[in-house]
Structures are given as C-alpha cells and as structure tokens.
Design a protein around this motif. Sequence first.
Motif, PDB file in Angstrom:
ATOM      1  N   MET A  22       0.775  -1.197   0.155  1.00 31.57           N
ATOM      2  CA  MET A  22       0.035   0.044   0.024  1.00 31.57           C
ATOM      3  C   MET A  22       0.817   1.238   0.000  1.00 31.57           C
ATOM      4  O   MET A  22       0.499   2.219  -0.797  1.00 31.57           O
ATOM      5  CB  MET A  22      -1.105  -0.041   1.182  1.00 31.57           C
ATOM      6  CG  MET A  22      -2.026  -1.178   1.118  1.00 31.57           C
ATOM      7  SD  MET A  22      -3.021  -0.918  -0.465  1.00 31.57           S
ATOM      8  CE  MET A  22      -3.980  -2.474  -0.217  1.00 31.57           C
ATOM      9  N   SER A  23       1.865   1.341   0.638  1.00 25.04           N
ATOM     10  CA  SER A  23       2.888   2.509   0.682  1.00 25.04           C
ATOM     11  C   SER A  23       3.385   2.636  -0.750  1.00 25.04           C
ATOM     12  O   SER A  23       3.564   3.767  -1.342  1.00 25.04           O
ATOM     13  CB  SER A  23       4.028   2.009   1.603  1.00 25.04           C
ATOM     14  OG  SER A  23       3.490   2.062   2.715  1.00 25.04           O
ATOM     15  N   ARG A  30       0.230   8.742  -6.323  1.00 27.11           N
ATOM     16  CA  ARG A  30       0.457   9.991  -6.068  1.00 27.11           C
ATOM     17  C   ARG A  30       1.482  10.782  -7.144  1.00 27.11           C
ATOM     18  O   ARG A  30       1.418  11.865  -7.372  1.00 27.11           O
ATOM     19  CB  ARG A  30       1.094  10.299  -4.624  1.00 27.11           C
ATOM     20  CG  ARG A  30       1.211  11.772  -4.153  1.00 27.11           C
ATOM     21  CD  ARG A  30       1.912  11.873  -2.794  1.00 27.11           C
ATOM     22  NE  ARG A  30       3.113  11.157  -2.683  1.00 27.11           N
ATOM     23  CZ  ARG A  30       3.956  10.886  -1.430  1.00 27.11           C
ATOM     24  NH1 ARG A  30       3.326  11.366  -0.448  1.00 27.11           N
ATOM     25  NH2 ARG A  30       4.937  10.394  -1.573  1.00 27.11           N
ATOM     26  N   ALA A  31       2.252  10.041  -7.651  1.00 22.83           N
ATOM     27  CA  ALA A  31       3.422  10.588  -8.705  1.00 22.83           C
ATOM     28  C   ALA A  31       2.635  10.422 -10.018  1.00 22.83           C
ATOM     29  O   ALA A  31       3.174  10.890 -10.989  1.00 22.83           O
ATOM     30  CB  ALA A  31       4.691   9.780  -8.672  1.00 22.83           C
ATOM     31  N   GLY A  32       1.482  10.081 -10.107  1.00 24.56           N
ATOM     32  CA  GLY A  32       0.642  10.205 -11.447  1.00 24.56           C
ATOM     33  C   GLY A  32       0.596   8.756 -12.231  1.00 24.56           C
ATOM     34  O   GLY A  32       0.138   8.863 -13.422  1.00 24.56           O
ATOM     35  N   ALA A  33       1.282   7.774 -11.599  1.00 26.37           N
ATOM     36  CA  ALA A  33       1.073   6.545 -12.188  1.00 26.37           C
ATOM     37  C   ALA A  33      -0.033   5.752 -12.106  1.00 26.37           C
ATOM     38  O   ALA A  33      -0.741   5.724 -11.158  1.00 26.37           O
ATOM     39  CB  ALA A  33       2.504   5.538 -11.609  1.00 26.37           C
ATOM     40  N   ALA A 114      -5.296   8.325  -3.130  1.00 26.03           N
ATOM     41  CA  ALA A 114      -4.150   8.765  -4.030  1.00 26.03           C
ATOM     42  C   ALA A 114      -4.478   8.322  -5.529  1.00 26.03           C
ATOM     43  O   ALA A 114      -3.712   8.986  -6.162  1.00 26.03           O
ATOM     44  CB  ALA A 114      -3.098   8.191  -3.606  1.00 26.03           C
ATOM     45  N   GLY A 115      -5.473   7.383  -5.592  1.00 30.73           N
ATOM     46  CA  GLY A 115      -5.506   6.900  -6.998  1.00 30.73           C
ATOM     47  C   GLY A 115      -5.473   5.524  -7.229  1.00 30.73           C
ATOM     48  O   GLY A 115      -5.834   5.384  -8.456  1.00 30.73           O
ATOM     49  N   ALA A 116      -4.911   4.902  -6.413  1.00 28.74           N
ATOM     50  CA  ALA A 116      -4.668   3.541  -6.938  1.00 28.74           C
ATOM     51  C   ALA A 116      -6.080   2.648  -6.748  1.00 28.74           C
ATOM     52  O   ALA A 116      -6.818   2.955  -6.187  1.00 28.74           O
ATOM     53  CB  ALA A 116      -3.744   3.000  -5.874  1.00 28.74           C
TER      54      ALA A 116
END
Length: 376
Positions: A22-23, A30-33, A114-116
């Motif tokens: 999860m980290s 968060r970096a956009g991936a 965060a988007g995952a």
Amino acid sequence: MAILRWVEMWDVAVVGGGPAGMSAAHAAARAGARTVVLEKATHPRYKTCGGGLLGTSLAAVSGLIDVPADDWVGRATFTLDGRRQIERTSDRPVLAMVRREAFDHALRKAAAEAGAEVRERVTVRGLEDAGGHVVVRPSSGTPLAARAVIGADGSSGITSRHVGVAYAQVDLGLEVELPIPPALRERWRGRLLIDWGPIPGSYAWVFPKGDRLTVGVIAERGQGAATKAYLRGFVERLGLSGIEPVHDSGHLTRCRTPDSPLRRGRVLVAGDAGGLLEPWTREGISFALRSGTYAGEAAAAGDLGRYESTVEAQLGTEMWAGRKLLAAYSRRPGAFHTLLATPTGWSLFARFCRGEPVLLNAVRRRSVRAALRALS
C-alpha cells in the motif's frame, strides 16, 4: 507483442496489500502513475504481527493516515528468561501499538484516495516478461500488464521466487492475541514487556492493545518444539494461561543475504518479499513502509535501478548493524540486559524506538564493533 493486445495495461501493478504494497501504491499513484493493487485477501484482515510502531514507521505514515493506535507505550519491563526484572519509564511514549487489521486497512484507504485501484480476492499465479511490460496472471480472470511490478506478497510469495531473493536468516515467530478483563487492561496500559529468551537469539514480548494483549516469541527456525515451549512457559509465568486466545498463530520471518537481488528486470520486491527487516529485533513494518515508498517512487519515475541503490543506502546499513547486534546478543543476552539497567542503555533503547539511528551510529564506531566481536 500480440499478448499485450488483450490484457489490461497499467503503469504499475502491486502484488500484495500490506504496508509495503500500500505504501508503494500510494507513492506511485501520487506521482501520477496508473496503479493497481492485487491482494489475495479482503481488508480488514488479521495478520500475525507484534504491531509496535517505531518512530521510523510513524514518520513514514505522517500525513498519510491517522495512526489507529490502541495504546502509546512509555513504560517498559525487561527480564532475562523471567529473571532480573528491570523497570523503566519515559516522560513521553516510545512506541505506538496497533492491530494490523486496522493499520493495513487505513493504508489501503490512503492508497485508494491517492488514485490506486485496489482489487481484493485476487491471487497472482504467474509473471511473464513481455519486453517493455510484465504480464501478471491471476488464478482467474483476465491477465494484466504493467511497465513495472512491485512485489509485496511476503517472503514466500510468487514475486520473491521470481526475483530469486536469497535469505541468510529465517526465524519462527509464534503469537497469541489474548482478550483481557478491565483490571488487566489497567495493569498493562502504556506498558510493554520484553524477555530475553533461553534460545540463542530469541526474545518474547507483551504488547498492550486496549482490550487485548499481543504475546509472542521469536527464535531461529529449526527449534519449533523449544520455541513453542518458550511461549507456553512465558504465558504461564505471566499468569495469562487461563485466557482463551482470539488468535493463535505463527509465521516465518526471512532476512535477505547482503547481496540478494531486489529486482529482476521490471519486477521489484519490497518489504518481506525482499527479505527486508531488522535482523536483531526482526522489526519489519518500518522497512516495509520505507521500501514500499522507494519502490513506488522509482516505478512511477521509470528508474527501477534507483530503487536498489536507495534500499542499499537507506536500509542496508541498518541491516548490517542489526546482524552485528544479533551475533553478539545470541551469545551474550545477559550483557544486553545489564546494559538496559543503566541510564545509557535505557536512553539508547528509547531513542531507537522513537526512530533515531542510535544503534547504527553506535555500531559504526570502531570501539563498539570491537566490543561486539568480543561478545560474539
């Protein structure tokens, strides 16, 4: 390649949904991936773990989650195989105590926010290099492909085997979760107990978590009967043997060799999957959180080699110090116990728990290394 025409495409796929996974997912998303997590269980789920969070773990999740602490510990009791009891108290907490089901669930929520995309009840059965991607094959359903795969499925998982992680140290941890009545809760609130054990390199612990106590032991694998007897005797000595456990479980912890690979092509391994933990205490949560973050950042940036160098620089030195300490402790646990009876020893322990690199800094000193060699 033709195989990529009919699979889902992702930037980063994470196998495993514990602290490392999860980290990693949070950092990558968060970096956009475009990031997906594949977890075989369903959160929240029980995980055998002491659940003590060091300052390094708290720093790693600062701003990420509200830590679901059941207790904050500022008092400690130390015994040497049940003898020579030492009591110590700090003016502020040294450890946070969490139940892994709550802690991991909070990390899952943060990764998703965060988007995952988090997919549960998905077991990965195969990994296949497809040039610029890795094809991930679940036990059922459609395969998917990712530019990078981060393995966080434990030391016995498929990603560890794929990368070829080699282990220098394997230990057996046994643990019971005991529900306790209100009177015992007050007795243990804010207090931990550590017993330096009779098996070389072993120790036991009692960690308070509100209406439960986590009681466990850890020792080198291959001494299962002696380890079980140690836990049984430890529980009896504490007067807790009449309590029926909520959970009674065991697990193996595996610590990598110094030259073990952390990557094979586009597949990285983090946390337990990479054999990343502190060899003396076998503490793994802080290593999982940090290595997962390093892996997620490197995967999102497309610079996978950076992950290996970062782990060696940031975590490899701590593991080196831990190996030195374990060798000495295994031969002379009484010397470590005696040190804790001194103000200096207690200060080192408390500062280590709060996240200061005091043990690493100490072992870097030539005089300390000489003393450890003499002990071991």
